[in-house]
Design a protein around this motif. Structure first.
Motif, PDB file in Angstrom:
ATOM      1  N   UNK A   1       0.835  -1.199   0.000  1.00  0.00           N
ATOM      2  CA  UNK A   1       0.000   0.000   0.000  1.00  0.00           C
ATOM      3  C   UNK A   1       0.868   1.247   0.000  1.00  0.00           C
ATOM      4  N   UNK A   2       1.922   1.230   0.833  1.00  0.00           N
ATOM      5  CA  UNK A   2       2.722   2.439   0.996  1.00  0.00           C
ATOM      6  C   UNK A   2       3.817   2.550  -0.056  1.00  0.00           C
ATOM      7  N   UNK A   3       4.172   1.425  -0.712  1.00  0.00           N
ATOM      8  CA  UNK A   3       5.249   1.462  -1.695  1.00  0.00           C
ATOM      9  C   UNK A   3       6.618   1.598  -1.074  1.00  0.00           C
ATOM     10  N   UNK A   4       6.748   1.303   0.190  1.00  0.00           N
ATOM     11  CA  UNK A   4       8.047   1.393   0.854  1.00  0.00           C
ATOM     12  C   UNK A   4       8.034   0.497   2.096  1.00  0.00           C
ATOM     13  N   UNK A   5       9.215   0.081   2.517  1.00  0.00           N
ATOM     14  CA  UNK A   5       9.284  -0.661   3.781  1.00  0.00           C
ATOM     15  C   UNK A   5       9.871   0.203   4.896  1.00  0.00           C
ATOM     16  N   UNK A   6      10.172   1.479   4.580  1.00  0.00           N
ATOM     17  CA  UNK A   6      10.690   2.370   5.607  1.00  0.00           C
ATOM     18  C   UNK A   6       9.560   2.725   6.561  1.00  0.00           C
ATOM     19  N   UNK A   7       9.749   2.413   7.834  1.00  0.00           N
ATOM     20  CA  UNK A   7       8.677   2.679   8.796  1.00  0.00           C
ATOM     21  C   UNK A   7       8.335   4.156   8.848  1.00  0.00           C
ATOM     22  N   UNK A   8       9.370   4.972   8.797  1.00  0.00           N
ATOM     23  CA  UNK A   8       9.152   6.403   8.910  1.00  0.00           C
ATOM     24  C   UNK A   8       8.302   6.918   7.742  1.00  0.00           C
TER      25      UNK A   8
END
Lengths: 683, 318
Positions: B155-162
């Protein structure tokens, strides 16, 4: 280029050096001095090859070719050193250098060195020849030479029936693998392969195959054949069956080479054929490779958890890691076919980094197993324990190896698995629905494999090195010699360094991925703070250096704070164990009992687990028994039926042995007629 | 210049996660006791417990090796670093990019590996039973955790939590079925990872049901204090993880002023307290499971997370 010699020529000189070492091993074999000479010389030559490979990779040298007037008439033997070969030369010879150095110490305990030394050099030469070969004939010849030399090393301890069985199975599987590769090359050589299509046998060179890519269906068939052929050497399910028998049978430093390095030559063969020679491949073959890799990874580690023999456990864990490499390769195939260069480069870099990492930590762990074997004479984990007290140095380096292979940050195994996960996360970009659905499932399989690898190596380390010694042999262990320790320490240091600074190695892989996938990861050394950034910082990044520094500082601060501000006093006492400590070391958890929960959860489905408990009635003084049986699905569903079919067929054919002469003549006549009919129909 | 401003903010988070971890544990215990109609210990009791343990002598078994003595510090350091890298009150902190969701999960795996080894060091049956079961639970929880990461990352297109927290806190993404399933799965995994009922019981000392407690059975004094503190920090980590992925509201942006930061800290503390109250309510309403029922529990977590992933493929709207 050094002194006018092209890089590949230097590589061939190194190979000649290995051959020479093999010869001197054959001549000197029975002398005591032969062991240090052979291993010392191998170490030097392997280091030279490592330097050569590093030079090619870092200097991004153009491919260099050499044609020797041997081999096929009119064509000769082609050798070529490009970045792909150079990387695998690096992996092979780094492992070979470590194993040779280890062998200087470990080889002294070998009862029959004359059976090892000649083949050791030959084996190293064979592996390097495969990597440099640039035509199908030279490749297959080197491949067979490597197989036979390693076979001779597997059956070194030829008085043990297990070694002979392992050797036989290995020969069978190796022949099958070569057959598949032969057919794959036949397909790739194309219709021009009919004699007279090109001058001499030029259609068998890789350059020619590359220039005239085969029809799509043939390329797909060749991919499957390469997967079978190279996979049987690398240990893909269900072709892995020889590996856990053959790898442990050899002396430990050779086991390290077989498991850590020769499987990588199998990977090389697959990459060379599918990525380089075969041209563009259908994306669906990527799916096949990914699924084969995923199942291999999970099954390999499930087998590994169940093992009690330390070296077999390590061999099965090799199967797991090969599976992880193939997941990366399959993803790269799929991404490349879909025209997504950066994602393909990421998947390839993950696979190649894992190739290097696995060769390091698997070498280290097999050396550790060899050290344990030297110190105690035992490979059976149920008879070991408590070695952390008697072998302190080995215990530290093996712990690093175990943590690396269990893919724990901040060590190197984690970096390559993290990159593989990042590649898996790119899968929504793939156009094929099947791949979109299958790849996340393979991701879950990879996570399962990583978690089970953690369990497997907690078990391996905990049972062997921790706890109390289970036998007098384990209690009387001693630290091993300096050469062995130095080799293990060097590999452990590399594991830590690559874990902390993976960017350096990833940058080294850039020319490879550019050649094979047409794209490369962003230059990692220029990223601030030396993070690893596969695609973009906003998408994902990992910094082993910062994590390591944080961990170090946090642990140091915690320890200092506690020791400064809180109590420092320590009292030694017998273990508490809930008030009922039993003195016998047999009350400890054993290897089989540690694996029990995992065996129960996964075993009944995968291995057809049956358990039988024989508990004596109260008052009965006989011993209780617990038996469990696991059935290997590969034997149960693939090899068992196949073997039964062959035996039954042989029994039927057996009747042909006792015919009269007239019937034999009739048979020959009938065969002739049938053949003529076939030929007539063909025309 | 930016470094001088950013570093204290990152350090503040690193200090805060440790400082309030015992308090959160205190809240959980108090609520749990009240639900069981007991008075319960004071909220600050965990601090007193840690203090007491720190100042006692450590009793170490005769045959313990360095693994046993170093493991508590290693475990604490690992958990602390992991908790320091999960966004709590602000996104875009100085080191937030040095480990993404997968790396944080893997760091916790390192901690588990270390503790499981420590459990086997003395060579008692209980240590072995704990380690063996813990690794079995991990082998089931990790695939589920990865599927959750997938669902969120898709969904977010990233695995960076921030970056995920920053995106979700804008409200652009909205309420989605797949996120709901992922939340459910993450709660189940969090319960298993933090050794809470119904998987494990942190207050049990009944031999046959112990998992986490069995591994640390032999520990005492300062070593036990480190392990207890690590467990408390891990609980805060999971609370923060759920907060930053699923209720990131109030979290300060990367260039927020002091007021926003203060609000962010307050919002984070409020969320933590809420979770610390909800957890015992959930715990007291179920019974502990038998060991071989865990696969069913964690299997459903995996199924929920996998469903969340596949829903995304069916329609982007989910």
């Amino acid at each position: 280029m050094v002194g006018g010699m092209s890089d590949v020529a230097i590589g061939l000189v190194c190979i000649a050096g290995f051959f020479g070492i093999g010869l001197s091993g054959a001549v000197l074999g029975r002398l005591r001095i032969a062991t240090p000479i052979v291993y010392g010389a191998s170490f030097v030559v392997a280091l030279a090859a490592v330097a050569l490979a590093l030079g090619v990779l870092l200097g991004e040298a153009p491919p260099s070719m050499v044609v020797l007037p041997i081999g096929l008439p009119g064509t000769g033997a082609h050798f070529r050193l490009d970045t792909l070969s150079a990387f695998f030369v690096l992996v092979v010879d780094l492992g070979a250098a470590a194993a040779s150095f280890y062998g200087i110490g470990y080889g002294r305990h070998e009862p029959e060195p004359a059976r090892v030394l000649p083949f050791y050099g030959a084996f190293l030469a064979g592996m390097n020849l495969v990597l440099l070969a640039a035509d199908a004939f030279t490749f297959l010849l080197s491949w067979e030479f490597m197989s036979l030399a390693s076979w001779a090393l597997v059956v070194v301890h030829h008085r043990e029936s297990a070694s002979i069985r392992a050797g036989l199975l290995y020969l069978l599987m190796a022949s099958f693998g070569t057959l598949c590769l032969l057919l794959a090359f036949g397909l790739l050589a194309g219709p021009g392969a009919a004699i007279g299509g090109t001058a001499g046998f030029d259609h068998l060179t890789f350059a020619h195959m590359r220039a005239s890519p085969p029809a799509e269906i043939f390329a797909a068939l060749a991919t499957v054949l390469a997967l079978l052929g190279a996979g049987s050497k690398a240990g893909l399910m269900p072709l892995h069956v020889w590996l856990p028998l053959a790898h442990p049978a050899a002396p430990s430093h050779v086991s390290a080479l077989l498991s850590g390095v020769m499987t990588k030559v199998g990977v090389y063969a697959f990459v060379r054929i599918v990525f380089d020679v075969a041209g563009n491949i259908d994306p669906w073959s990527g799916l096949v490779v990914v699924i084969a890799g995923g199942t291999t990874a999970v099954m390999g580690v499930l087998y590994a958890v169940m093992q009690r023999d330390l070296k077999r456990l390590l061999a099965y864990s090799t199967v797991e890691n090969v599976g992880i490499v193939f997941i990366g390769l399959g993803l790269a195939l799929a991404f490349r076919a879909a025209g997504q260069g950066p994602a393909a480069a990421l998947a390839l870099a993950a696979a190649f980094l894992h190739v290097l990492n696995h060769s390091l930590f698997k070498g280290l762990l097999f050396f550790g197993a060899g050290a344990v074997l030297t110190a105690t004479g035992e490979r059976d984990t149920e008879k070991l324990g408590g070695l952390v007290h008697t072998m302190p140095h080995t215990a530290v380096v093996v712990l690093i190896g175990c943590m690396s292979i269990a893919a724990l940050p901040p060590l190197n195994g984690f970096v390559s698995e993290w990159l593989t996960f990042q590649a898996i996360l790119m899968s929504p970009q793939l156009p094929q629905w099947g791949l979109k659905f299958a790849v996340p499932v393979v991701g879950a399989l990879l996570a399962l494999a990583a978690a089970l690898a953690g369990a497997c190596f907690v078990k391996a380390y905990g049972i062997v090195f921790l706890g109390r010694p289970r036998t007098p042999a384990a209690a009387g262990a001693h630290e091993v010699d300096g050469f062995s320790l130095a080799a293990m320490t060097a590999l452990a240091t590399l594991c830590v360094l690559i874990g902390i600074l993976p960017g350096v190695v990833i940058d080294m892989l850039a020319p490879l991925t550019r050649d094979l996938a047409g794209s490369a990861l962003p230059a990692q050394v220029e990223v601030p703070w030396l993070s690893v950034v596969p695609i973009a910082q906003s998408r994902s990044s990992y910094n082993g250096l910062v994590v390591f520094a944080f961990l170090f500082c946090a642990a140091l601060m915690a320890a200092l704070a506690v020791h400064r501000l809180a109590s420092k006093t320590t009292r030694k006492s017998p273990p508490w164990d809930c008030g009922y400590p039993l003195p016998s070391p047999r009350t400890q958890y054993s290897s089989a009992s540690f694996a029990m929960p995992i065996r129960r959860v996964f075993g009944s489905v995968v291995f057809g687990l049956t358990e039988r408990v024989d508990m004596p009635r109260p008052g009965d003084t006989r011993a209780g028994h617990f038996r469990y049986r696991l059935r290997d699905p590969a034997w149960r569903f693939a090899y068992g039926p196949l073997a039964r079919f062959v035996v039954r067929g042989a029994q039927h054919l057996n009747r042909l042995q006792f015919l009269t002469i007239r019937r034999y003549l009739a048979l020959v006549f009938a065969a002739l007629v049938v053949l003529m009919l076939v030929v007539a129909a063909w025309r | 210049m930016a470094l001088i401003l950013d570093l204290p903010l990152q350090l503040l988070q690193i200090v805060l996660v440790v400082a309030i971890a015992p308090l959160m544990m205190g809240v959980t215990r108090k609520v749990r006791a009240r639900l069981l109609r007991r008075v319960g210990p004071p909220l600050l009791q965990p601090y007193h417990d840690l203090w007491k343990l720190m100042h006692k002598e450590a009793v170490v078994a005769d045959n313990a090796s360095w693994v046993y003595r170093r493991a508590p510090y290693a475990l604490f350091a690992i958990t602390w670093v992991a908790a320091g890298l999960v966004p709590t009150y602000a996104t875009g902190l100085l080191f937030s990019w040095s480990a993404d969701l997968i790396a944080v999960v893997a760091l916790l795996g390192t901690g588990r590996f270390v503790l499981a080894l420590a459990g086997m060091d003395i060579g008692t049956a209980f240590g072995g039973i704990g380690s063996s079961r813990e690794m079995m639970i991990a082998s089931l929880a990790e695939p589920a955790m990865l599927m959750i990461s997938f669902a969120v990352a898709l969904i977010a297109g990233t695995t960076q939590l921030s970056a995920i927290a920053a995106l979700f806190s804008t409200g652009e993404v909205g309420v989605r079925v797949s996120l709901g399933l992922a939340l459910l799965a993450l709660i189940m995994v969090g319960i298993a990872e933090n050794a809470r009922i119904p998987i494990d019981n942190p207050s049990t000392h009944l031999e046959l049901t112990m998992v986490h407690e069995a591994m640390i059975l032999e520990y005492s004094g300062r070593h036990l204090a480190m392990i207890e503190l690590a467990a408390q920090v891990k609980l805060v980590l999971y609370f923060s993880l759920i907060a930053c992925l699923f209720v990131p509201f109030g979290i300060a942006g990367s260039d927020a002023g002091p007021l926003h930061l203060a609000l962010g800290i307050l919002a984070w503390l409020a969320k933590l307290t809420l979770f610390a109250v909800l957890l015992p309510i959930a715990e007291t309403s179920v019974a502990k499971m038998r060991v071989f029922r865990y696969p069913a529990f964690l299997g459903s977590a995996f199924a929920a997370a996998a469903l969340a992933v596949f829903l995304r493929f069916v329609s982007r709207g989910f």
